[in-house]
Design a protein around this motif. Structure first.
Motif, PDB file in Angstrom:
ATOM      1  N   GLY A 297       0.920  -1.185  -0.030  1.00  0.00           N
ATOM      2  CA  GLY A 297      -0.117  -0.081  -0.103  1.00  0.00           C
ATOM      3  C   GLY A 297       1.127   1.228   0.040  1.00  0.00           C
ATOM      4  O   GLY A 297       0.578   2.204   0.444  1.00  0.00           O
ATOM      5  N   ALA A 298       1.994   1.120  -0.562  1.00  0.00           N
ATOM      6  CA  ALA A 298       2.842   2.103  -0.595  1.00  0.00           C
ATOM      7  C   ALA A 298       2.645   3.556  -1.349  1.00  0.00           C
ATOM      8  O   ALA A 298       3.122   4.553  -1.245  1.00  0.00           O
ATOM      9  CB  ALA A 298       4.169   1.662  -1.050  1.00  0.00           C
ATOM     10  N   ALA A 299       1.805   3.442  -2.177  1.00  0.00           N
ATOM     11  CA  ALA A 299       1.155   4.590  -2.835  1.00  0.00           C
ATOM     12  C   ALA A 299       0.059   5.388  -2.361  1.00  0.00           C
ATOM     13  O   ALA A 299      -0.166   6.589  -2.536  1.00  0.00           O
ATOM     14  CB  ALA A 299       0.762   4.040  -4.299  1.00  0.00           C
ATOM     15  N   GLY A 300      -0.187   4.831  -1.124  1.00  0.00           N
ATOM     16  CA  GLY A 300      -1.341   5.692  -0.170  1.00  0.00           C
ATOM     17  C   GLY A 300      -0.516   6.262   0.891  1.00  0.00           C
ATOM     18  O   GLY A 300       0.482   6.174   1.174  1.00  0.00           O
ATOM     19  N   ARG A 301      -1.460   6.872   1.627  1.00  0.00           N
ATOM     20  CA  ARG A 301      -0.775   7.843   2.646  1.00  0.00           C
ATOM     21  C   ARG A 301       0.029   7.210   3.768  1.00  0.00           C
ATOM     22  O   ARG A 301       1.070   7.607   4.029  1.00  0.00           O
ATOM     23  CB  ARG A 301      -2.020   8.732   3.313  1.00  0.00           C
ATOM     24  N   ILE A 302      -0.606   6.120   4.286  1.00  0.00           N
ATOM     25  CA  ILE A 302       0.259   5.327   5.424  1.00  0.00           C
ATOM     26  C   ILE A 302       1.421   4.937   4.799  1.00  0.00           C
ATOM     27  O   ILE A 302       2.290   4.937   5.433  1.00  0.00           O
ATOM     28  CB  ILE A 302      -0.909   4.262   6.009  1.00  0.00           C
ATOM     29  N   GLY A 303       1.113   4.223   3.757  1.00  0.00           N
ATOM     30  CA  GLY A 303       2.375   3.558   3.130  1.00  0.00           C
ATOM     31  C   GLY A 303       3.457   4.657   3.013  1.00  0.00           C
ATOM     32  O   GLY A 303       4.683   4.321   3.111  1.00  0.00           O
ATOM     33  N   ARG A 304       3.077   5.849   2.416  1.00  0.00           N
ATOM     34  CA  ARG A 304       4.334   6.862   2.005  1.00  0.00           C
ATOM     35  C   ARG A 304       4.764   7.343   3.348  1.00  0.00           C
ATOM     36  O   ARG A 304       6.069   7.166   3.345  1.00  0.00           O
ATOM     37  CB  ARG A 304       3.536   8.084   1.252  1.00  0.00           C
ATOM     38  N   CYS A 305       4.017   7.627   4.266  1.00  0.00           N
ATOM     39  CA  CYS A 305       4.654   7.970   5.631  1.00  0.00           C
ATOM     40  C   CYS A 305       5.400   6.831   6.427  1.00  0.00           C
ATOM     41  O   CYS A 305       6.529   7.325   6.688  1.00  0.00           O
ATOM     42  CB  CYS A 305       3.421   8.343   6.695  1.00  0.00           C
ATOM     43  N   THR A 306       5.222   5.652   5.979  1.00  0.00           N
ATOM     44  CA  THR A 306       6.029   4.744   6.816  1.00  0.00           C
ATOM     45  C   THR A 306       7.237   4.570   5.714  1.00  0.00           C
ATOM     46  O   THR A 306       8.602   4.385   6.476  1.00  0.00           O
ATOM     47  CB  THR A 306       5.187   3.126   6.552  1.00  0.00           C
TER      48      THR A 306
ATOM     49  N   PHE B  71      11.382   4.884   7.232  1.00  0.00           N
ATOM     50  CA  PHE B  71      12.412   4.100   7.084  1.00  0.00           C
ATOM     51  C   PHE B  71      13.561   4.490   6.064  1.00  0.00           C
ATOM     52  O   PHE B  71      14.781   4.191   6.341  1.00  0.00           O
ATOM     53  CB  PHE B  71      11.781   2.526   6.360  1.00  0.00           C
ATOM     54  N   ALA B  72      13.325   5.248   5.105  1.00  0.00           N
ATOM     55  CA  ALA B  72      14.201   6.000   4.177  1.00  0.00           C
ATOM     56  C   ALA B  72      15.267   6.739   4.893  1.00  0.00           C
ATOM     57  O   ALA B  72      16.356   6.784   4.452  1.00  0.00           O
ATOM     58  CB  ALA B  72      13.486   6.552   3.121  1.00  0.00           C
ATOM     59  N   LYS B  73      14.549   7.471   5.736  1.00  0.00           N
ATOM     60  CA  LYS B  73      15.399   8.501   6.734  1.00  0.00           C
ATOM     61  C   LYS B  73      16.634   7.732   7.364  1.00  0.00           C
ATOM     62  O   LYS B  73      17.462   8.109   7.496  1.00  0.00           O
ATOM     63  CB  LYS B  73      14.676   9.181   7.715  1.00  0.00           C
ATOM     64  N   HIS B  74      16.236   6.421   7.807  1.00  0.00           N
ATOM     65  CA  HIS B  74      17.205   5.458   8.459  1.00  0.00           C
ATOM     66  C   HIS B  74      18.074   4.758   7.524  1.00  0.00           C
ATOM     67  O   HIS B  74      18.821   3.588   7.913  1.00  0.00           O
ATOM     68  CB  HIS B  74      16.439   4.843   9.505  1.00  0.00           C
ATOM     69  N   GLY B  75      18.216   4.826   6.216  1.00  0.00           N
ATOM     70  CA  GLY B  75      18.928   4.146   5.456  1.00  0.00           C
ATOM     71  C   GLY B  75      18.456   2.621   5.097  1.00  0.00           C
ATOM     72  O   GLY B  75      19.184   1.700   4.661  1.00  0.00           O
ATOM     73  N   VAL B  76      17.080   2.396   5.294  1.00  0.00           N
ATOM     74  CA  VAL B  76      16.577   1.147   5.038  1.00  0.00           C
ATOM     75  C   VAL B  76      16.494   1.019   3.564  1.00  0.00           C
ATOM     76  O   VAL B  76      15.929   1.798   2.642  1.00  0.00           O
ATOM     77  CB  VAL B  76      15.330   0.788   5.691  1.00  0.00           C
ATOM     78  N   ARG B  77      16.683  -0.211   3.007  1.00  0.00           N
ATOM     79  CA  ARG B  77      16.507  -0.830   1.778  1.00  0.00           C
ATOM     80  C   ARG B  77      14.871  -0.923   1.566  1.00  0.00           C
ATOM     81  O   ARG B  77      14.381  -1.655   2.311  1.00  0.00           O
ATOM     82  CB  ARG B  77      17.231  -1.574   1.064  1.00  0.00           C
ATOM     83  N   LEU B  78      14.171  -0.016   0.581  1.00  0.00           N
ATOM     84  CA  LEU B  78      12.736  -0.298   0.471  1.00  0.00           C
ATOM     85  C   LEU B  78      12.386  -1.255  -0.685  1.00  0.00           C
ATOM     86  O   LEU B  78      12.795  -0.770  -1.888  1.00  0.00           O
ATOM     87  CB  LEU B  78      12.173   0.977   0.385  1.00  0.00           C
ATOM     88  N   PHE B  79      11.319  -2.093  -0.767  1.00  0.00           N
ATOM     89  CA  PHE B  79      10.525  -2.561  -1.781  1.00  0.00           C
ATOM     90  C   PHE B  79       9.291  -1.772  -1.526  1.00  0.00           C
ATOM     91  O   PHE B  79       8.369  -2.552  -0.537  1.00  0.00           O
ATOM     92  CB  PHE B  79      10.682  -4.017  -1.723  1.00  0.00           C
ATOM     93  N   LEU B  80       8.747  -1.136  -2.334  1.00  0.00           N
ATOM     94  CA  LEU B  80       7.347  -0.761  -2.162  1.00  0.00           C
ATOM     95  C   LEU B  80       6.619  -1.332  -2.947  1.00  0.00           C
ATOM     96  O   LEU B  80       6.562  -1.657  -4.317  1.00  0.00           O
ATOM     97  CB  LEU B  80       7.439   0.847  -2.867  1.00  0.00           C
ATOM     98  N   ALA B  81       5.343  -1.784  -2.720  1.00  0.00           N
ATOM     99  CA  ALA B  81       4.330  -2.622  -3.437  1.00  0.00           C
ATOM    100  C   ALA B  81       2.918  -1.817  -3.453  1.00  0.00           C
ATOM    101  O   ALA B  81       2.372  -1.200  -2.330  1.00  0.00           O
ATOM    102  CB  ALA B  81       4.302  -4.054  -2.750  1.00  0.00           C
ATOM    103  N   ASP B  82       2.513  -2.089  -4.533  1.00  0.00           N
ATOM    104  CA  ASP B  82       0.957  -1.430  -4.547  1.00  0.00           C
ATOM    105  C   ASP B  82       0.356  -2.121  -5.940  1.00  0.00           C
ATOM    106  O   ASP B  82       1.078  -2.422  -6.757  1.00  0.00           O
ATOM    107  CB  ASP B  82       1.033   0.264  -4.368  1.00  0.00           C
ATOM    108  N   ILE B  83      -0.873  -1.750  -6.117  1.00  0.00           N
ATOM    109  CA  ILE B  83      -1.451  -1.891  -7.355  1.00  0.00           C
ATOM    110  C   ILE B  83      -1.409  -0.531  -8.593  1.00  0.00           C
ATOM    111  O   ILE B  83      -1.536  -0.823  -9.269  1.00  0.00           O
ATOM    112  CB  ILE B  83      -2.818  -2.430  -7.425  1.00  0.00           C
ATOM    113  N   ASN B  84      -1.282   0.282  -7.616  1.00  0.00           N
ATOM    114  CA  ASN B  84      -1.382   1.695  -8.279  1.00  0.00           C
ATOM    115  C   ASN B  84       0.216   2.096  -8.870  1.00  0.00           C
ATOM    116  O   ASN B  84       0.732   2.775  -7.848  1.00  0.00           O
ATOM    117  CB  ASN B  84      -1.767   2.893  -7.416  1.00  0.00           C
TER     118      ASN B  84
ATOM    119  N   GLU C 104       1.368   3.721 -11.271  1.00  0.00           N
ATOM    120  CA  GLU C 104       1.483   5.171 -11.497  1.00  0.00           C
ATOM    121  C   GLU C 104       1.901   5.756 -10.378  1.00  0.00           C
ATOM    122  O   GLU C 104       3.110   6.706 -10.283  1.00  0.00           O
ATOM    123  CB  GLU C 104       0.427   5.777 -12.298  1.00  0.00           C
ATOM    124  N   GLY C 105       1.137   5.951  -9.376  1.00  0.00           N
ATOM    125  CA  GLY C 105       1.437   6.557  -8.133  1.00  0.00           C
ATOM    126  C   GLY C 105       2.595   5.928  -7.227  1.00  0.00           C
ATOM    127  O   GLY C 105       3.551   6.800  -6.859  1.00  0.00           O
ATOM    128  N   LEU C 106       2.895   4.728  -7.281  1.00  0.00           N
ATOM    129  CA  LEU C 106       3.928   4.279  -6.522  1.00  0.00           C
ATOM    130  C   LEU C 106       5.154   4.517  -7.421  1.00  0.00           C
ATOM    131  O   LEU C 106       6.250   4.617  -6.854  1.00  0.00           O
ATOM    132  CB  LEU C 106       3.947   2.538  -6.792  1.00  0.00           C
TER     133      LEU C 106
END
Length: 78
Positions: free
Chosen positions: A12-21, A25-38, A40-42
């Motif tokens: 749900g990374a294209a949504g508000r809660i997913g983006r905040c989360t 994590f990005a601020k702390h240097g975590v490697r991210l895999f962002l997942a969503d069905i959207n 374009e937004g992702l």
């Protein structure tokens, strides 16, 4: 606790809660895999994070579809 050399998968990374989360994590240097069905937004959000130096990858995933979860998991685990 340090988060460097860690990986987070955020659904749900294209949504508000997913983006905040993801931002936290990005601020702390975590490697991210962002997942969503959207995708374009992702992809737009992933580009925003990459501009800050974050290690970000995207994957299409519908958490209501087992086949979609399996396919996304295979991509993430490569």
């Amino acid at each position: 606790m340090t988060f460097q050399q860690r990986t987070a998968v955020i659904t749900g990374a294209a949504g508000r809660i997913g983006r905040c989360t993801a931002r936290e994590f990005a601020k702390h240097g975590v490697r991210l895999f962002l997942a969503d069905i959207n995708m374009e937004g992702l992809n737009a959000f992933a580009d925003e994070l990459r501009q800050t130096g974050a290690d970000v990858h995207t994957v299409k995933m519908d958490v209501t579809d087992f086949a979609s979860i399996t396919a996304a998991s295979e991509t993430i685990l490569k």
